[in-house]
Scaffold this active site. Sequence first.
Site, PDB file in Angstrom:
ATOM      1  N   SER A  38     -80.247  13.108 -17.182  1.00  0.00           N
ATOM      2  CA  SER A  38     -78.848  14.313 -17.055  1.00  0.00           C
ATOM      3  C   SER A  38     -78.235  13.932 -18.092  1.00  0.00           C
ATOM      4  O   SER A  38     -77.369  14.950 -18.805  1.00  0.00           O
ATOM      5  CB  SER A  38     -78.678  14.932 -15.904  1.00  0.00           C
ATOM      6  OG  SER A  38     -77.875  13.886 -14.620  1.00  0.00           O
ATOM      7  N   LYS A  86     -71.309  13.261 -14.754  1.00  0.00           N
ATOM      8  CA  LYS A  86     -71.292  14.617 -15.632  1.00  0.00           C
ATOM      9  C   LYS A  86     -70.132  14.780 -16.410  1.00  0.00           C
ATOM     10  O   LYS A  86     -69.153  14.169 -15.620  1.00  0.00           O
ATOM     11  CB  LYS A  86     -71.147  15.872 -14.393  1.00  0.00           C
ATOM     12  CG  LYS A  86     -72.571  16.400 -14.205  1.00  0.00           C
ATOM     13  CD  LYS A  86     -73.813  16.468 -14.121  1.00  0.00           C
ATOM     14  CE  LYS A  86     -75.194  16.399 -13.124  1.00  0.00           C
ATOM     15  NZ  LYS A  86     -76.205  15.739 -13.920  1.00  0.00           N
TER      16      LYS A  86
END
Length: 166
Positions: A38, A86
Amino acid sequence: MSSRKFLWDVSRKFFTVGLIGLTVSDRYVSIFPVRGASMSPTLNPGTSSHDDHVLVEKFCLQKYNFKRGDVVVFCSPTNHKEKHIKRITGLAGEWFAPTYLYDAVRIPEGHCWVEGENLANSTDSRSFGPIPLGLIQGRATHVIWPPQRVGKINRRVPEGSRLPSF
């Protein structure tokens, strides 16, 4: 008698080192393994066969001192046992227009908007909305493993959906 004293001394030293290590890991800095793609290409690029391990500093938690572009580790808002890594793309008070919505979202106070860099393969604020700053466990600053990828993680402000504040 001397072997008993030796075992006691070794046990006491291991306990002391373990206690100091636990304190450092909890309060100041820890190591976090990055799984999945990701955050590719910044972390776990397709060319690497090993998962990246990053250094996570925790001094930013004292005053929730985060900036757009920081890479952060946080507990999932939907499952407290999961941890994600993230990039912060929006901060409290900003208006944000995710590409999949037809309307803008205002990020509430005490929250931030996070997204992975590989949007096709990322569970992030597009899935669960703005995350509370209290779920953040630290800021990733350096890749420390594998050896060929050791280096600083740059703060990069992503282009995209942020709208000017009103």
